[in-house]
Scaffold this active site. Structure first.
Site, PDB file in Angstrom:
ATOM      1  N   HIS A  17       0.844  -1.199   0.000  1.00 53.03           N
ATOM      2  CA  HIS A  17       0.000   0.000   0.000  1.00 53.03           C
ATOM      3  C   HIS A  17       0.884   1.256   0.000  1.00 53.03           C
ATOM      4  O   HIS A  17       0.618   2.212  -0.716  1.00 53.03           O
ATOM      5  CB  HIS A  17      -0.889   0.049   1.254  1.00 53.03           C
ATOM      6  CG  HIS A  17      -1.950  -1.000   1.328  1.00 53.03           C
ATOM      7  ND1 HIS A  17      -2.124  -1.807   2.432  1.00 53.03           N
ATOM      8  CD2 HIS A  17      -2.910  -1.383   0.451  1.00 53.03           C
ATOM      9  CE1 HIS A  17      -3.144  -2.617   2.228  1.00 53.03           C
ATOM     10  NE2 HIS A  17      -3.639  -2.397   1.035  1.00 53.03           N
ATOM     11  N   LYS A  41     -15.815  -8.128   4.542  1.00 53.50           N
ATOM     12  CA  LYS A  41     -14.732  -8.398   5.507  1.00 53.50           C
ATOM     13  C   LYS A  41     -15.072  -7.932   6.910  1.00 53.50           C
ATOM     14  O   LYS A  41     -15.756  -6.924   7.083  1.00 53.50           O
ATOM     15  CB  LYS A  41     -13.451  -7.673   5.078  1.00 53.50           C
ATOM     16  CG  LYS A  41     -12.866  -8.184   3.798  1.00 53.50           C
ATOM     17  CD  LYS A  41     -11.618  -7.392   3.458  1.00 53.50           C
ATOM     18  CE  LYS A  41     -11.082  -7.801   2.101  1.00 53.50           C
ATOM     19  NZ  LYS A  41     -10.021  -6.878   1.653  1.00 53.50           N
ATOM     20  N   ARG A  90      -2.419  -5.985  -8.292  1.00 56.10           N
ATOM     21  CA  ARG A  90      -1.310  -6.871  -7.960  1.00 56.10           C
ATOM     22  C   ARG A  90      -1.076  -7.945  -9.018  1.00 56.10           C
ATOM     23  O   ARG A  90       0.029  -8.313  -9.313  1.00 56.10           O
ATOM     24  CB  ARG A  90      -1.546  -7.538  -6.604  1.00 56.10           C
ATOM     25  CG  ARG A  90      -1.450  -6.567  -5.456  1.00 56.10           C
ATOM     26  CD  ARG A  90      -1.957  -7.187  -4.190  1.00 56.10           C
ATOM     27  NE  ARG A  90      -3.343  -7.599  -4.364  1.00 56.10           N
ATOM     28  CZ  ARG A  90      -4.008  -8.372  -3.538  1.00 56.10           C
ATOM     29  NH1 ARG A  90      -3.415  -8.849  -2.480  1.00 56.10           N
ATOM     30  NH2 ARG A  90      -5.270  -8.682  -3.763  1.00 56.10           N
ATOM     31  N   SER A 128      -3.116  -7.896   3.259  1.00 55.02           N
ATOM     32  CA  SER A 128      -3.241  -7.656   4.701  1.00 55.02           C
ATOM     33  C   SER A 128      -3.549  -8.963   5.434  1.00 55.02           C
ATOM     34  O   SER A 128      -3.026  -9.209   6.524  1.00 55.02           O
ATOM     35  CB  SER A 128      -4.344  -6.631   4.964  1.00 55.02           C
ATOM     36  OG  SER A 128      -4.044  -5.423   4.325  1.00 55.02           O
TER      37      SER A 128
HETATM   38  N1  COA Z   1      -0.005  -4.146  -1.916  1.00 57.08           N
HETATM   39  C1  COA Z   1      -0.319  -5.088  -1.021  1.00 57.08           C
HETATM   40  N2  COA Z   1      -1.567  -5.503  -0.763  1.00 57.08           N
HETATM   41  C2  COA Z   1      -2.544  -4.899  -1.431  1.00 57.08           C
HETATM   42  C3  COA Z   1      -2.312  -3.898  -2.371  1.00 57.08           C
HETATM   43  C4  COA Z   1      -0.981  -3.514  -2.595  1.00 57.08           C
HETATM   44  N3  COA Z   1      -0.660  -2.560  -3.458  1.00 57.08           N
HETATM   45  N4  COA Z   1      -3.480  -3.512  -2.892  1.00 57.08           N
HETATM   46  C5  COA Z   1      -4.421  -4.244  -2.287  1.00 57.08           C
HETATM   47  N5  COA Z   1      -3.850  -5.078  -1.418  1.00 57.08           N
HETATM   48  C6  COA Z   1      -4.527  -6.071  -0.599  1.00 57.08           C
HETATM   49  C7  COA Z   1      -5.332  -5.475   0.504  1.00 57.08           C
HETATM   50  O1  COA Z   1      -4.595  -5.384   1.701  1.00 57.08           O
HETATM   51  C8  COA Z   1      -6.461  -6.470   0.638  1.00 57.08           C
HETATM   52  O2  COA Z   1      -6.010  -7.540   1.444  1.00 57.08           O
HETATM   53  P1  COA Z   1      -7.073  -8.398   2.293  1.00 57.08           P
HETATM   54  O3  COA Z   1      -8.077  -8.940   1.296  1.00 57.08           O
HETATM   55  O4  COA Z   1      -6.235  -9.460   2.879  1.00 57.08           O
HETATM   56  O5  COA Z   1      -7.692  -7.447   3.278  1.00 57.08           O
HETATM   57  C9  COA Z   1      -6.653  -7.013  -0.773  1.00 57.08           C
HETATM   58  O6  COA Z   1      -5.447  -6.717  -1.454  1.00 57.08           O
HETATM   59  C10 COA Z   1      -7.798  -6.417  -1.516  1.00 57.08           C
HETATM   60  O7  COA Z   1      -7.644  -5.023  -1.565  1.00 57.08           O
HETATM   61  P2  COA Z   1      -8.803  -4.110  -2.152  1.00 57.08           P
HETATM   62  O8  COA Z   1      -9.373  -4.745  -3.377  1.00 57.08           O
HETATM   63  O9  COA Z   1      -8.304  -2.727  -2.251  1.00 57.08           O
HETATM   64  O10 COA Z   1      -9.950  -4.273  -1.047  1.00 57.08           O
HETATM   65  P3  COA Z   1     -10.114  -3.515   0.300  1.00 57.08           P
HETATM   66  O11 COA Z   1     -10.952  -4.361   1.189  1.00 57.08           O
HETATM   67  O12 COA Z   1      -8.816  -3.086   0.851  1.00 57.08           O
HETATM   68  O13 COA Z   1     -10.933  -2.193  -0.121  1.00 57.08           O
HETATM   69  C11 COA Z   1     -12.996  -0.980  -0.574  1.00 57.08           C
HETATM   70  C12 COA Z   1     -12.208  -2.300  -0.726  1.00 57.08           C
HETATM   71  C13 COA Z   1     -13.087  -0.586   0.901  1.00 57.08           C
HETATM   72  C14 COA Z   1     -12.270   0.109  -1.359  1.00 57.08           C
HETATM   73  C15 COA Z   1     -14.399  -1.225  -1.186  1.00 57.08           C
HETATM   74  O14 COA Z   1     -15.021  -2.309  -0.511  1.00 57.08           O
HETATM   75  C16 COA Z   1     -15.279   0.014  -1.102  1.00 57.08           C
HETATM   76  O15 COA Z   1     -15.207   0.855  -1.979  1.00 57.08           O
HETATM   77  N6  COA Z   1     -16.090   0.131  -0.027  1.00 57.08           N
HETATM   78  C17 COA Z   1     -16.971   1.276   0.174  1.00 57.08           C
HETATM   79  C18 COA Z   1     -18.419   0.910  -0.164  1.00 57.08           C
HETATM   80  C19 COA Z   1     -18.660   1.030  -1.647  1.00 57.08           C
HETATM   81  O16 COA Z   1     -18.566   2.085  -2.257  1.00 57.08           O
HETATM   82  N7  COA Z   1     -19.028  -0.117  -2.263  1.00 57.08           N
HETATM   83  C20 COA Z   1     -19.320  -0.187  -3.675  1.00 57.08           C
HETATM   84  C21 COA Z   1     -18.050  -0.370  -4.484  1.00 57.08           C
HETATM   85  S1  COA Z   1     -18.410  -0.452  -6.199  1.00 57.08           S
END
Ligand code: COA
Length: 161
Positions: A17, A41, A90, A128
């Site tokens: 991140h 989650k 990724r 994560s």
């Molecule tokens: N390096 C390392 N790990 C990374 C990374 C990077 N560059 N980018 C992403 N990851 C990891 C994250 O840590 C996460 O790990 P985990 O699944 O073990 O927790 C995984 O990859 C997925 O990341 P991401 O796809 O960004 O999901 P997220 O849960 O971190 O974020 C939100 C998702 C919160 C942005 C999304 O659910 C959201 O927008 N929520 C708000 C409600 C909303 O608007 N919903 C409608 C969306 S259309």
């Protein structure tokens, strides 16, 4: 002024991140890193803790701001005046999910486009959940999380045992 928003669960923030944050901060005047809720989650760290980890991790980047929001990303991006949502990719496996989210977010807020940054090769496999799993089993997470928050995470996870 070009403002972007980098959303995620950040449970906790990883070196992957941080890599995306540092690169995106060079591309925009202001980068809002938003701790948000992923309905699929159940986070281990509460949102104050996750924001605190991000504050420490990004203290060296002047145009980065940490925020928390418990609603729609497209709506919050509008509130922030953002022209872009930054996401890290990724691997190919991330693509379909990210593509769907980008299309949905653009439908909800046509003013905001999603910009994808390729994760640096050394962080491709990181997540994560993987870090929490390693720490919960007593392994070292020093290579995966920012040095500034390593001890905080380890201490906090010991409290949970
Ligand atoms: N390096 C390392 N790990 C990374 C990374 C990077 N560059 N980018 C992403 N990851 C990891 C994250 O840590 C996460 O790990 P985990 O699944 O073990 O927790 C995984 O990859 C997925 O990341 P991401 O796809 O960004 O999901 P997220 O849960 O971190 O974020 C939100 C998702 C919160 C942005 C999304 O659910 C959201 O927008 N929520 C708000 C409600 C909303 O608007 N919903 C409608 C969306 S259309």
């Amino acid at each position: 002024m070009k403002i972007a928003i980098y959303p995620g669960s950040f449970d906790p923030v990883t070196l992957g991140h941080l890599d995306v944050i540092e690169r995106a901060a060079k591309m925009f005047d202001r980068l809002v890193v938003a701790v948000m809720h992923n309905g699929a989650k159940k986070p281990l760290f509460n949102s104050e803790e996750r924001m605190g980890f991000l504050e420490k991790t990004t203290a060296h980047i002047p145009n980065v701001e940490i925020a928390g929001f418990d609603g729609l990303l497209a709506e919050y991006a509008g509130q922030c005046g953002a022209c872009a949502i930054v996401k890290g990719l990724r691997a190919v496996s991330d693509f379909e999910y990210e593509f769907a989210m980008a299309l949905a977010n653009r439908k909800l807020n046509p003013q905001v486009d999603t910009v994808f940054l390729m994760t640096s090769a050394q962080y491709m496999y990181l997540s994560s959940s993987m870090i929490k799993d390693i720490a919960q089993h007593g392994g070292s997470i020093a290579d995966f999380v920012p040095a500034a928050i390593h001890d905080d995470i380890v201490l906090r996870m010991r409290k949970d045992d």
